[in-house]
Design a protein around this motif. Structure first.
Motif, PDB file in Angstrom:
ATOM      1  N   VAL A  91      39.236  33.321  41.612  1.00 19.19           N
ATOM      2  CA  VAL A  91      39.109  32.257  42.611  1.00 19.19           C
ATOM      3  C   VAL A  91      39.770  32.681  43.919  1.00 19.19           C
ATOM      4  O   VAL A  91      39.215  32.500  45.014  1.00 19.19           O
ATOM      5  CB  VAL A  91      39.721  30.944  42.086  1.00 19.19           C
ATOM      6  N   GLN A  92      40.951  33.268  43.824  1.00 22.04           N
ATOM      7  CA  GLN A  92      41.628  33.769  45.023  1.00 22.04           C
ATOM      8  C   GLN A  92      40.858  34.917  45.653  1.00 22.04           C
ATOM      9  O   GLN A  92      40.769  35.039  46.878  1.00 22.04           O
ATOM     10  CB  GLN A  92      43.053  34.204  44.660  1.00 22.04           C
ATOM     11  N   PHE A  93      40.282  35.786  44.816  1.00 20.39           N
ATOM     12  CA  PHE A  93      39.468  36.888  45.320  1.00 20.39           C
ATOM     13  C   PHE A  93      38.274  36.359  46.103  1.00 20.39           C
ATOM     14  O   PHE A  93      37.963  36.838  47.202  1.00 20.39           O
ATOM     15  CB  PHE A  93      39.011  37.755  44.142  1.00 20.39           C
ATOM     16  N   ASP A  94      37.587  35.347  45.557  1.00 23.66           N
ATOM     17  CA  ASP A  94      36.421  34.776  46.218  1.00 23.66           C
ATOM     18  C   ASP A  94      36.811  34.152  47.556  1.00 23.66           C
ATOM     19  O   ASP A  94      36.073  34.245  48.544  1.00 23.66           O
ATOM     20  CB  ASP A  94      35.780  33.736  45.301  1.00 23.66           C
ATOM     21  N   TYR A  95      37.967  33.542  47.612  1.00 20.09           N
ATOM     22  CA  TYR A  95      38.452  32.955  48.867  1.00 20.09           C
ATOM     23  C   TYR A  95      38.711  34.051  49.908  1.00 20.09           C
ATOM     24  O   TYR A  95      38.371  33.893  51.091  1.00 20.09           O
ATOM     25  CB  TYR A  95      39.732  32.163  48.598  1.00 20.09           C
ATOM     26  N   ASP A  96      39.312  35.145  49.485  1.00 17.68           N
ATOM     27  CA  ASP A  96      39.603  36.244  50.415  1.00 17.68           C
ATOM     28  C   ASP A  96      38.334  36.866  50.976  1.00 17.68           C
ATOM     29  O   ASP A  96      38.307  37.307  52.141  1.00 17.68           O
ATOM     30  CB  ASP A  96      40.437  37.315  49.722  1.00 17.68           C
ATOM     31  N   ILE A  97      37.278  36.936  50.166  1.00 15.27           N
ATOM     32  CA  ILE A  97      36.030  37.532  50.626  1.00 15.27           C
ATOM     33  C   ILE A  97      35.471  36.744  51.807  1.00 15.27           C
ATOM     34  O   ILE A  97      34.936  37.308  52.766  1.00 15.27           O
ATOM     35  CB  ILE A  97      34.995  37.577  49.474  1.00 15.27           C
ATOM     36  N   CYS A 131      33.371  49.766  47.883  1.00 16.41           N
ATOM     37  CA  CYS A 131      32.399  49.755  46.787  1.00 16.41           C
ATOM     38  C   CYS A 131      32.942  48.985  45.582  1.00 16.41           C
ATOM     39  O   CYS A 131      32.218  48.218  44.936  1.00 16.41           O
ATOM     40  CB  CYS A 131      32.045  51.189  46.383  1.00 16.41           C
ATOM     41  N   GLN A 132      34.213  49.184  45.286  1.00 17.50           N
ATOM     42  CA  GLN A 132      34.836  48.498  44.160  1.00 17.50           C
ATOM     43  C   GLN A 132      34.886  46.992  44.396  1.00 17.50           C
ATOM     44  O   GLN A 132      34.545  46.190  43.510  1.00 17.50           O
ATOM     45  CB  GLN A 132      36.247  49.042  43.962  1.00 17.50           C
ATOM     46  N   THR A 133      35.288  46.581  45.604  1.00 20.01           N
ATOM     47  CA  THR A 133      35.371  45.152  45.935  1.00 20.01           C
ATOM     48  C   THR A 133      33.990  44.511  45.940  1.00 20.01           C
ATOM     49  O   THR A 133      33.806  43.392  45.446  1.00 20.01           O
ATOM     50  CB  THR A 133      36.046  44.968  47.307  1.00 20.01           C
ATOM     51  N   LEU A 134      32.999  45.215  46.502  1.00 23.31           N
ATOM     52  CA  LEU A 134      31.640  44.679  46.537  1.00 23.31           C
ATOM     53  C   LEU A 134      31.062  44.556  45.130  1.00 23.31           C
ATOM     54  O   LEU A 134      30.310  43.613  44.838  1.00 23.31           O
ATOM     55  CB  LEU A 134      30.747  45.574  47.400  1.00 23.31           C
ATOM     56  N   LEU A 135      31.414  45.480  44.235  1.00 21.23           N
ATOM     57  CA  LEU A 135      30.933  45.405  42.853  1.00 21.23           C
ATOM     58  C   LEU A 135      31.515  44.171  42.150  1.00 21.23           C
ATOM     59  O   LEU A 135      30.794  43.470  41.428  1.00 21.23           O
ATOM     60  CB  LEU A 135      31.317  46.673  42.097  1.00 21.23           C
ATOM     61  N   ILE A 136      32.804  43.898  42.351  1.00 26.78           N
ATOM     62  CA  ILE A 136      33.407  42.694  41.762  1.00 26.78           C
ATOM     63  C   ILE A 136      32.715  41.437  42.299  1.00 26.78           C
ATOM     64  O   ILE A 136      32.404  40.503  41.559  1.00 26.78           O
ATOM     65  CB  ILE A 136      34.919  42.647  42.057  1.00 26.78           C
ATOM     66  N   PHE A 137      32.445  41.435  43.618  1.00 22.44           N
ATOM     67  CA  PHE A 137      31.737  40.308  44.232  1.00 22.44           C
ATOM     68  C   PHE A 137      30.332  40.166  43.650  1.00 22.44           C
ATOM     69  O   PHE A 137      29.879  39.053  43.341  1.00 22.44           O
ATOM     70  CB  PHE A 137      31.670  40.538  45.743  1.00 22.44           C
ATOM     71  N   ALA A 138      29.618  41.297  43.462  1.00 24.67           N
ATOM     72  CA  ALA A 138      28.253  41.257  42.930  1.00 24.67           C
ATOM     73  C   ALA A 138      28.231  40.754  41.484  1.00 24.67           C
ATOM     74  O   ALA A 138      27.353  39.973  41.105  1.00 24.67           O
ATOM     75  CB  ALA A 138      27.631  42.648  43.026  1.00 24.67           C
ATOM     76  N   ILE A 139      29.196  41.197  40.681  1.00 22.59           N
ATOM     77  CA  ILE A 139      29.256  40.760  39.280  1.00 22.59           C
ATOM     78  C   ILE A 139      29.547  39.264  39.199  1.00 22.59           C
ATOM     79  O   ILE A 139      28.922  38.531  38.422  1.00 22.59           O
ATOM     80  CB  ILE A 139      30.339  41.560  38.517  1.00 22.59           C
ATOM     81  N   GLY A 140      30.481  38.802  40.006  1.00 25.47           N
ATOM     82  CA  GLY A 140      30.839  37.384  39.987  1.00 25.47           C
ATOM     83  C   GLY A 140      29.741  36.475  40.478  1.00 25.47           C
ATOM     84  O   GLY A 140      29.765  35.270  40.217  1.00 25.47           O
ATOM     85  N   HIS A 141      28.756  37.022  41.217  1.00 30.56           N
ATOM     86  CA  HIS A 141      27.618  36.238  41.695  1.00 30.56           C
ATOM     87  C   HIS A 141      26.350  36.633  40.944  1.00 30.56           C
ATOM     88  O   HIS A 141      25.242  36.552  41.477  1.00 30.56           O
ATOM     89  CB  HIS A 141      27.438  36.431  43.196  1.00 30.56           C
ATOM     90  N   PHE A 142      26.529  37.036  39.697  1.00 33.05           N
ATOM     91  CA  PHE A 142      25.391  37.383  38.835  1.00 33.05           C
ATOM     92  C   PHE A 142      25.616  36.769  37.453  1.00 33.05           C
ATOM     93  O   PHE A 142      25.496  37.433  36.426  1.00 33.05           O
ATOM     94  CB  PHE A 142      25.255  38.910  38.741  1.00 33.05           C
ATOM     95  N   ASN A 143      26.025  35.514  37.441  1.00 38.64           N
ATOM     96  CA  ASN A 143      26.233  34.709  36.224  1.00 38.64           C
ATOM     97  C   ASN A 143      27.517  35.035  35.461  1.00 38.64           C
ATOM     98  O   ASN A 143      27.957  34.250  34.628  1.00 38.64           O
ATOM     99  CB  ASN A 143      25.058  34.832  35.246  1.00 38.64           C
ATOM    100  N   PHE A 144      28.120  36.180  35.694  1.00 37.71           N
ATOM    101  CA  PHE A 144      29.310  36.557  34.930  1.00 37.71           C
ATOM    102  C   PHE A 144      30.513  35.733  35.375  1.00 37.71           C
ATOM    103  O   PHE A 144      30.687  35.436  36.560  1.00 37.71           O
ATOM    104  CB  PHE A 144      29.606  38.043  35.103  1.00 37.71           C
ATOM    105  N   ASN A 145      31.337  35.360  34.406  1.00 35.29           N
ATOM    106  CA  ASN A 145      32.540  34.588  34.667  1.00 35.29           C
ATOM    107  C   ASN A 145      33.779  35.396  34.304  1.00 35.29           C
ATOM    108  O   ASN A 145      33.757  36.202  33.374  1.00 35.29           O
ATOM    109  CB  ASN A 145      32.533  33.286  33.862  1.00 35.29           C
ATOM    110  N   CYS A 146      34.838  35.158  35.046  1.00 34.89           N
ATOM    111  CA  CYS A 146      36.121  35.813  34.791  1.00 34.89           C
ATOM    112  C   CYS A 146      37.160  34.737  34.499  1.00 34.89           C
ATOM    113  O   CYS A 146      37.188  33.691  35.175  1.00 34.89           O
ATOM    114  CB  CYS A 146      36.537  36.647  36.003  1.00 34.89           C
TER     115      CYS A 146
END
Length: 518
Positions: free
Chosen positions: A34-40, A291-306
């Motif tokens: 949630v904090q990561f998504d806010y920072d993006i 690339c690493q940050t964008l991958l985390i963002f892409a995974i979190g916006h592809f149905n996957f939950n953390c």
């Protein structure tokens, strides 16, 4: 590092693109998703335009080049040259110029005689004088440096304008489509914050500048094989500009001189510095983190939950995601001294993918070293430079669809890690086998909700099995735009990045084993 001016300008632009994400990397701490998504949204920009791009200044510079372009063309066709004289000893049949020096030379060099009869000398070789065109005069070197400046300016700005125009059209093209992922527009909105509204007023001038810049590039590139440029490749890029008689008196060269002065003033405001080893190391670190940050963002916006209770650090990522029986473990490795991104998809069987970010360098050598040091099912190179080969993925901060290419890799890993084929990896609804579409003994599974089809097939040449995905009853559009780059981008998006193999111009899947359409 020994680089050309154009290479230094491109690398300097990449350093500027990724320095902000590098600053965010240094100050980031432990956080949950949630904090990561806010920072993006508020701090770490994963999509951006040129921060200092002024459309008024760009169009002004473009018009200055267009004004001098006729003179540049004429110098390419008829440059000033010097005739270089040279004395050479040639066989008699090759001699064209004979003078007093020739007679004096043959009289005193008997080794060049072939025969002597009745007091007459029959020469075997003679001293002659040849004249060669010398293009290496100072004025032509200034001209070639100006040509390099023009190409550097046009290519850099064409890249930015293409990305800007296409990013603006992406929303317009796909807004009413119902085949995109549920979170696609949510992700797109987060990446577009602070951009889409401000760019609307500049859309017309951006298209106008793009046409002008492409006209300039198309006028100069075919002429680079002319002798005045070809014979002056070995010259100093930092040649001091001085006003000679030719540069001041000749009309065409004077216009080039004025353009050189214009570029000198422009570059003095924003000089292109040398690209050091430290710059290269910083660029690679920042690009890896992007690339690493964008991958985390892409995974979190592809149905996957953390799990929101679990904290992770962006400096040393070790995070897990889950979705409908799939588990994704994301981390980083350092095989062969090279930092790479590694994620493993687990469902019925594991499927491991290694992504090797490489902002600048030999991508093939990087992949080769990683393959020898670490075992995986798939190896891919992340690069901000398009056209790097079959195993390369275009991931760039100025390319709005970079996150979708990473989601495409995640989708492929989900398909290959699943053997039961009961849940759709794209939307999570139920899959059903469709025997009517099965061919060559393979199976076809279809989702009635999102129309995703998963096909099992066998390569006709190697006999190896492979999977490919399509969209049921999809009718690809006809791309008749005047711009070639826009045709290619729209063709790339024709399957909405739901294909796990490459596709040809007819949207047919390309076999990953033999590279052909079966």
């Amino acid at each position: 590092m020994d680089l050309t001016y154009e290479q230094r300008a491109r690398l300097s632009g990449l350093i500027d693109d990724y320095k902000n994400i590098g600053a965010y990397r240094r100050k980031s701490k432990l956080m949950n998703y949630v904090q990561f998504d806010y920072d993006i949204v508020h701090e770490a920009a994963l999509f951006m335009i040129e921060p200092e791009l002024s459309f008024d200044a760009l169009e002004e510079s473009t018009d200055v080049i267009l004004k001098a372009l006729p003179s540049v063309k004429r110098i390419f066709a008829q440059p000033f040259i010097h005739l270089k004289e040279r004395d050479v000893i040639l066989p008699v049949e090759s001699v064209r110029i004979v003078n007093n020096n020739t007679l004096n030379h043959i009289a005193s060099h008997s080794e060049l005689w072939e025969d002597v009869k009745r007091g007459e000398i029959k020469p075997k070789k003679l001293l002659s004088r040849t004249y060669e065109d010398d293009y290496g005069i100072y004025e032509n070197k200034v001209f070639c440096n100006v040509v390099d400046e023009i190409l550097c300016f046009t290519r850099a700005n064409i890249r930015f304008l293409k990305e800007l125009i296409y990013a603006n059209q992406t929303i317009e093209i796909n807004l009413l489509e119902r085949v995109n992922h549920l979170n696609y527009f949510l992700a797109l909105g987060k990446l577009h914050i602070g951009y889409s509204k401000s760019f609307g007023s500049y859309y017309a001038v951006a298209g106008r500048c793009l046409n002008k810049l492409q006209f300039i590039e198309n006028a100069i590139v075919p002429r680079l094989k002319r002798p005045v440029y070809k014979n002056n490749k070995l010259r100093s890029a930092n040649l001091r500009l001085r006003k000679t008689n030719i540069l001041s008196m000749h009309k065409e060269y004077h216009r080039v001189y004025k353009l050189a002065k214009y570029f000198a003033c422009r570059n003095a405001l924003k000089p292109v510095k040398e690209f050091t080893k430290k710059d290269a190391a910083d660029l690679e670190k920042n690009y890896f983190f992007f690339c690493q940050t964008l991958l985390i963002f892409a995974i979190g916006h592809f149905n996957f939950n953390c799990d929101s209770k679990k904290l992770f650090s962006l400096s040393r990522v070790n995070v897990e995601f889950e979705f409908k029986g799939w588990k994704l473990k994301l981390g980083a490795l350092t095989p062969a001294g090279r930092q790479v991104i590694c994620f493993e998809m687990i469902k019925d069987k594991p499927y491991k993918v290694i992504l090797a970010p490489c902002a600048d360098g030999d991508g093939a050598a990087v992949l080769s070293a990683v393959k020898q040091a670490e075992q995986a099912d798939e190896y891919l190179l992340c690069t901000p430079v398009p056209g790097q080969g079959r195993d390369a993925v275009l991931v760039d901060i100025s390319n709005i669809e970079s996150f979708r290419r990473l989601q495409q890799i995640v989708l492929r890993a989900m398909v290959y890690s699943d053997t039961e084929r009961e849940v759709c990896p794209f939307c999570g609804e139920k899959l059903a086998e469709n025997n009517l579409k099965a061919a060559s003994g393979g199976r076809v599974y279809e989702c009635s909700s999102c129309r995703t089809e998963i096909h099992e097939d066998i390569c006709r040449e190697t006999g190896k099995p492979f999977l490919f995905t399509t969209i049921s009853d999809l009718k690809p559009g006809v791309f008749d735009d005047g711009e070639l780059w826009l045709k290619e981008r729209r063709a790339e998006s024709a399957m909405y990045f739901r294909n796990i193999t490459a596709i040809d111009e007819n949207n047919s899947p390309v076999c990953p084993h033999c590279g052909k359409v079966h």
